[in-house]
Design an enzyme around this catalytic site. Structure first.
Site, PDB file in Angstrom:
ATOM      1  N   GLY A 508       0.750  -1.307  -0.066  1.00 47.91           N
ATOM      2  CA  GLY A 508       0.164   0.079   0.070  1.00 47.91           C
ATOM      3  C   GLY A 508       0.688   1.363   0.134  1.00 47.91           C
ATOM      4  O   GLY A 508       0.573   2.069  -0.861  1.00 47.91           O
ATOM      5  N   ALA A 509       1.892   1.481   0.823  1.00 47.18           N
ATOM      6  CA  ALA A 509       2.646   2.706   1.075  1.00 47.18           C
ATOM      7  C   ALA A 509       3.072   2.926  -0.289  1.00 47.18           C
ATOM      8  O   ALA A 509       3.098   4.056  -0.634  1.00 47.18           O
ATOM      9  CB  ALA A 509       3.508   2.602   2.244  1.00 47.18           C
ATOM     10  N   GLN A 621       4.312  -0.353  12.462  1.00 45.67           N
ATOM     11  CA  GLN A 621       3.975  -1.547  11.707  1.00 45.67           C
ATOM     12  C   GLN A 621       4.938  -2.553  12.075  1.00 45.67           C
ATOM     13  O   GLN A 621       4.441  -3.902  12.337  1.00 45.67           O
ATOM     14  CB  GLN A 621       4.318  -1.150  10.352  1.00 45.67           C
ATOM     15  N   GLY A 685       7.689  -2.526   0.990  1.00 45.39           N
ATOM     16  CA  GLY A 685       6.712  -2.941   1.856  1.00 45.39           C
ATOM     17  C   GLY A 685       7.218  -3.216   3.440  1.00 45.39           C
ATOM     18  O   GLY A 685       8.368  -3.944   3.404  1.00 45.39           O
ATOM     19  N   GLU A 688       3.859  -6.025   6.600  1.00 43.13           N
ATOM     20  CA  GLU A 688       4.045  -7.505   7.257  1.00 43.13           C
ATOM     21  C   GLU A 688       5.267  -8.052   7.416  1.00 43.13           C
ATOM     22  O   GLU A 688       5.485  -9.231   8.019  1.00 43.13           O
ATOM     23  CB  GLU A 688       3.290  -8.432   6.113  1.00 43.13           C
TER      24      GLU A 688
HETATM   25 MO1  MOS Z   1      -2.994  -8.823   4.034  1.00 45.80          MO
HETATM   26  S1  MOS Z   1      -3.210 -10.409   4.854  1.00 45.80           S
HETATM   27  O1  MOS Z   1      -2.548  -8.857   2.620  1.00 45.80           O
HETATM   28  O2  MOS Z   1      -4.173  -7.826   4.598  1.00 45.80           O
END
Ligand code: MOS
Length: 724
Positions: A508-509, A621, A685, A688
């Site tokens: 996203g970022a 995060q 990213g 995660e």
């Molecule tokens: Mo993540 S589990 O790709 O929102």
């Protein structure tokens, strides 16, 4: 106008040339005050005039058909209606891009959403939902146990060289099986929707991660044109995968609202989130590592078993990091998916790495033990030159540096042999694990407006699911336009705005940030033209433009707002280079020598994810990732009833996630890095990355503390004290 970029070429590091100083610094979230003071409105908090309340109804059998007896409730106080048809079924969430299953009109799992009721008040609707008589016709032959499933889909995605031979010839081997429990995403905010119709147009306040896709899913499920659907999700209280796709309550609210010609709000109870949205599969993983006398890997095998509903396409990508993290010519990964009548498995917080690296990094610790090589040195020794399966070059990869600098900062040199460090009843030990998460660029658009008064506006349907999107998009625009971040407003979470990448897969970022970067870059080009200098010569700072011996305030250069759209698309760079973020996690734990209780004492993560856009939100995060890492190592596990398959521990009292005392001090360090192949902002990213490997640092620390190797996650005391 639109500034478009397909990521086929390395881009200049423009953000290293700008001088505003808005980027990277640990800026507070601009929406933070709204959130902590309760003024940020979440989906379940919206109200509409004449609003009715919907409550979802779950199946109470595992497999079969049903009919709903409307007469059983129609005279109850406040009753407005009950709806049960394929529309609700179609909404059971699968993965982001595939159409969710629940074919026909049949129940496939216990807890499946089968109806929605609506009433004048929430309490009435809930009462009616409980009282509703449902006549079931059960079908025999359903299966809920992965160990005895009759249908198992098997595949061997990687089979390279001869792993059996490598194992036979190796100086050192590890051949161990690890298990992980199913996980729930457990976002703080339960799924909620308020649906309002204006003729054929549907407006839905919801809580979602990927609005561009969610809009299409909603339109598909309702059989309508996506152009008539507007979704608003300005604030999202966590998703962790559970809000990648639409959830049943969105359809329930939309169907009821259309029929009643009234707005309908439908909020899932926590138990419903646990039972009907999506879970992470349980896994059984067999790791085989073959190494030569120097500890260099010659073979890596990573086989996994998991489960899902019969027709779901999603499979947990358990070996995601195993493909590229360490070398070894002989490689094999087999995957088996048992088909069960249990709720769908899907993406939950770092699908793949979150559980795959629990096994891989635990196995690497076992190899370190077998070879007598320090776990950090062993990992560094096995960092491959090129991707061991695809042969691709890596883009930026600071794994060795993360391991070394993390070890230094953590005090790794004080680590002792198992059971050597004892404080009263407690054994104390340290563990390490690598972190890796594939980097992805997704198509994204944003509109950037610069006003002559030195304010700017960023607009996109991107979401901020607690990740810091408002902050980083503000910072990128401020940096590029030479404005103080307080002058930049960011509007998110509305499908009427340019469609973004959405929040998922840690993309996203960088993806949405690149679109803002491009929009602002186009504005810079127009300002340069007006100033009479080359775009490369333009300097923008604090609302003043400098270049080509000219210096003018923005107000003098502009006769009205400048509006540009940025549009980033992935290009050949995504295929050419092996791109991932990397890091190293460290944990110090104490294990009670009598009870086997584990207490995490302190943790540290040293991360490298390209350009860090905001040191504060990025660190947050990683904090979250470590919390989930501790959870997967010590606490979390969905329990399915052995008879019906239903989720037994369906709330946050019974499904244990770490609380404050479980997650003590966590230091986060960043390695300075740019990834020129990733995107024009050179960021990768991080969302995660913090989870990936984190739990293995904890279990490796348990081993170092007390000499007990736990391979069955979570490492609850019953798995430890019998071996002390
Ligand atoms: Mo993540 S589990 O790709 O929102």
């Amino acid at each position: 106008m639109t500034e478009q970029l397909k990521m086929d070429e390395v881009q200049p590091r423009l953000l290293d040339e700008t001088g505003q100083g808005a980027i990277t610094r640990p800026m507070d979230r601009p929406e933070g005050a709204l959130k902590v003071s309760g003024r940020a409105t979440y989906a379940a908090e919206y109200k509409a005039a004449n609003m009715a309340y919907g409550v979802m109804v779950r199946a109470a059998i595992t497999r079969g058909s049903y009919t709903v007896d409307e007469a059983s409730v129609k005279d109850m106080e406040g009753f407005l209606g009950v709806w049960t048809d394929h529309m609700i079924r179609n909404s059971a969430q699968g993965t982001m891009n595939t159409n969710p299953v629940q074919p026909g009109l049949n129940i496939q799992y216990f807890g499946q959403p089968i109806a929605v009721v609506a009433a004048e008040t929430f309490e009435q609707a809930r009462h009616i939902a409980h009282a509703l008589r449902i006549d079931y016709t059960s079908e025999e032959g359903f299966e809920v146990d992965p160990e005895t499933a009759s249908q198992v889909d098997e595949s061997v995605p990687v089979d390279q060289g001869d792993l059996d031979r490598a194992m036979a010839d190796a100086a050192f081997t590890v051949d161990a099986t690890y298990t992980t429990k199913p996980h729930n995403s457990a976002p703080m905010e339960p799924h909620a929707s308020l649906a309002e119709w204006d003729g054929e147009r549907l407006t839905l306040h919801g809580s979602y991660q990927m609005l561009k896709y969610n809009r299409n899913e909603l339109a598909d499920s309702l059989g309508m044109d996506a152009a008539n659907v507007r979704i608003l999700s300005p604030y999202v209280g966590g998703g962790f995968g559970s809000k990648l796709g639409i959830a049943p309550e969105a359809i329930g609210a939309a169907v009821a609202a259309k029929a009643l010609k009234r707005p309908v709000r439908c909020v899932l109870a926590r138990q419903q989130v646990f039972q009907m949205v999506v879970r992470r599969t349980e896994t059984r993983q067999r790791l085989r590592l073959a190494a030569d006398a120097d500890g260099r890997l010659t073979g890596v095998g990573h086989d996994n078993w998991q489960s899902n509903l019969p027709d779901e396409q999603f499979a947990e990508p358990v070996t995601a990091a195993t493909h590229f993290l360490y070398g070894g010519e002989n490689r094999r990964n087999a995957q088996s998916v048992a088909r069960l009548n249990r709720m769908a498995s899907g993406s939950v917080r770092a699908p793949g790495e979150a559980v795959g690296m629990l096994a891989l990094e635990n196995a690497m610790d076992e190899l370190a033990e077998a070879t007598g090589i320090d776990p950090i040195e062993l990992r560094i020794r096995n960092i491959p030159e090129i991707h061991p399966e695809s042969g691709k070059q890596y883009s930026s990869r600071s794994l060795a540096q993360c391991l070394k600098e993390g070890a230094e900062a953590f005090g790794w040199q004080d680590r002792q042999a198992p059971k050597a460090r004892r404080e009263g009843e407690w054994f104390v030990g340290m563990g390490v694990a690598s972190a890796a998460r594939t980097n992805i660029l997704m198509e994204s658009k944003a509109r950037v407006t610069l006003n002559p008064d030195g304010t700017a506006l960023v607009e996109t349907d991107m979401t901020d699911i607690g990740t810091g999107t408002y902050a980083i998009l503000c910072q990128i625009a401020a940096e590029m336009l030479g404005l103080d971040p307080s002058k930049v407003t960011v509007m998110l979470g509305d499908t009427d705005l340019p469609p973004a990448s959405g929040s998922g897969g840690s993309w996203g970022a960088a993806s949405s940030g690149s679109s803002v970067f491009l929009g602002a870059k186009a504005i810079r080009a127009r300002l340069a033209e007006r100033l009479g200098c080359a775009p490369e010569a333009l300097r923008l700072q604090d609302g003043v433009a400098t270049g080509g011996n000219n210096r003018r305030p923005l107000a003098e250069l502009m006769d009205g707002p400048l509006v540009e759209e940025g549009h980033i698309q992935p290009g050949s760079k995504s295929d050419e280079m092996a791109q991932a973020s990397y890091g190293a996690h460290f944990a110090e734990v104490a294990v009670n020598s009598v009870t086997g209780e584990v207490r995490v004492r302190r943790t540290l993560s040293c991360m490298a994810a390209g350009r860090i856009l905001n040191e504060k939100t990025a660190a947050s995060q990683v904090h979250g990732g470590m919390v989930w890492g501790i959870g997967s190592a010590l606490h979390e596990g969905v329990e399915h009833d052995h008879r019906t398959g239903h989720v037994v521990n369906d709330d946050l009292a019974e499904y244990h996630i770490p609380v404050h005392l479980d997650a003590p001090r966590h230091d986060v360090l960043f390695i300075e890095e740019r990834d020129d192949h990733a995107n024009p902002v050179q960021a990768k990213g991080i969302g995660e990355l913090g989870i990936s490997g984190a739990g293995a640092a904890v279990t490796n620390a348990i081993y170092n503390a007390c000499g007990v190797r736990v391979r069955d996650y979570p490492a609850t005391p019953d798995k430890i004290f019998p071996h002390l």
